[in-house]
Design an enzyme around this catalytic site. Structure first.
Site, mmCIF file in Angstrom:
data_model
loop_
_atom_site.group_PDB
_atom_site.id
_atom_site.type_symbol
_atom_site.label_atom_id
_atom_site.label_comp_id
_atom_site.label_asym_id
_atom_site.label_seq_id
_atom_site.Cartn_x
_atom_site.Cartn_y
_atom_site.Cartn_z
ATOM 1 C CB CYS A 85 -8.991 19.402 -2.039
ATOM 2 S SG CYS A 85 -8.524 20.733 -3.175
ATOM 3 C CE LYS A 124 -3.949 15.232 0.994
ATOM 4 N NZ LYS A 124 -2.863 15.733 0.122
ATOM 5 C CG ASN A 184 -1.100 19.264 6.506
ATOM 6 O OD1 ASN A 184 -2.063 19.545 5.816
ATOM 7 N ND2 ASN A 184 0.112 19.660 6.207
ATOM 8 N N GLY A 208 3.782 20.502 3.350
ATOM 9 C CA GLY A 208 3.417 20.805 1.978
ATOM 10 C C GLY A 208 4.083 22.063 1.477
#
Length: 332
Positions: A85, A124, A184, A208
């Protein structure tokens, strides 16, 4: 994507063609933290037919182990640890992407969690915090602790979403780690997904923000990869998607202005594929009432029923935060 991929949004996405599996919003883990009831519902009330991984974020190893154990009693596909994040209010607490600065702490964390999680344990992450100096060392930790799946966003934490995606580093990770890797970052269409898979040789892609703009992307990607024609989506179908979002997420108990702001969070992404001029984005951002907001949707999406929705976002139509909304989108 925090504050987006809740049960209601998952149900909407499932209507258009689910991904192979979902990841929950992250459970914030700290001393005495419990299981957030709304996030837990995306596990216990999941009717999509797809597995759901429970995502954790935190830095207290005993509490992460405790919460992982609590979640193991529910029908989850596995436990996913968020190390990616990029939101400053998150990494400043030394959680999410902030932990990439501390490989020694990660070594202990991954080792303890691997022992605590009986099923799949996935990670992740990004390629680094402000540089990639720790990248190989952390990839080696992924191997050491027998992580089952690595989802890798090809930017550093400090690069947020502003730089090019370093697909070469994802390709490097694919060669270095023993587990499957999901690529990603800027997977914006079926064609982009195929290109990323070809360039990185990853086992799959993680999508996403593009799924907010285009919920058909999972179906379209399967079509493209299997050599089938990719479905064309017309603007009236996008209007139907907006209505489905409205019905799924409506909370009559909150003020109208807050409901309008919440819908704008989605429309900031959807609008990137409506028109090249940005007229729809401009009109909807000026709306103050639901009548004004959905009136703008009708004018732009129903007046030209044969106009296709753009497969890729129009250049220059990037989503921007809506000052009114109390919700924060964190596509980690």
């Amino acid at each position: 994507m925090q504050d987006v991929t809740d049960l209601r949004f998952m149900r909407v996405i499932a209507h258009y063609g689910s991904p192979d599996y979902f990841f929950t919003e992250y459970f914030r883990v700290y001393a005495n933290s419990g299981l957030h009831k709304n996030i837990l519902r995306s596990i216990t009330e999941n009717t999509s037919g797809r597995p759901v991984f429970a995502q954790l974020i935190g830095e207290s190893i005993p509490d992460l182990m405790r919460v992982a154990g609590e979640l193991s009693r529910y029908p989850i596909a596995g436990i996913d640890l968020n190390l990616g994040c990029p939101a400053p209010r998150i990494y400043r607490k030394n959680v999410g992407g902030g932990l990439l600065r501390d490989p020694d702490k990660l070594n202990s964390m991954l080792g303890e969690l691997r022992q605590a999680v009986n099923g799949r344990f996935t990670v992740k992450m990004r390629v680094g915090f402000d540089d990639t100096a720790n990248f190989d060392r952390i990839l080696d930790l992924i191997n050491r602790h027998n992580i089952d799946l690595l989802s890798l966003h090809g930017r550093t934490v400090k690069e947020m979403y502003h730089s090019d995606v370093h697909y070469d580093l994802i390709a490097h990770a694919v060669q270095r780690v023993q587990c499957p890797v999901l690529a990603n970052g800027n997977v914006t269409s079926a064609v982009a997904a195929a290109a990323v898979l070809s360039q990185t040789e990853a086992a799959g892609v993680m999508i996403g923000r593009a799924a907010i703009r285009n919920p058909w992307i999972f179906q379209q990607t399967r079509q493209h990869l299997s050599g089938q024609p990719v479905s064309n989506i017309m603007l009236p179908a996008v209007r139907d998607y907006i209505e489905r979002l409205r019905c799924a997420t409506a909370m009559p108990s909150i003020p109208e202005r807050a409901r309008v702001s919440h819908m704008k969070m989605y429309l900031n992404y959807i609008g990137q594929g409506v028109d090249a001029t940005g007229a729809f984005l401009s009109d909807m951002r000026q709306a103050r009432t639901e009548a004004e907001l959905f009136g703008a949707c009708d004018r732009h999406l129903l007046s030209e029923p044969d106009q296709p929705f753009a497969v890729e976002p129009y250049p220059g139509q990037a989503a921007r935060p809506n000052r009114e909304t109390a919700h924060v989108l964190e596509a980690c």
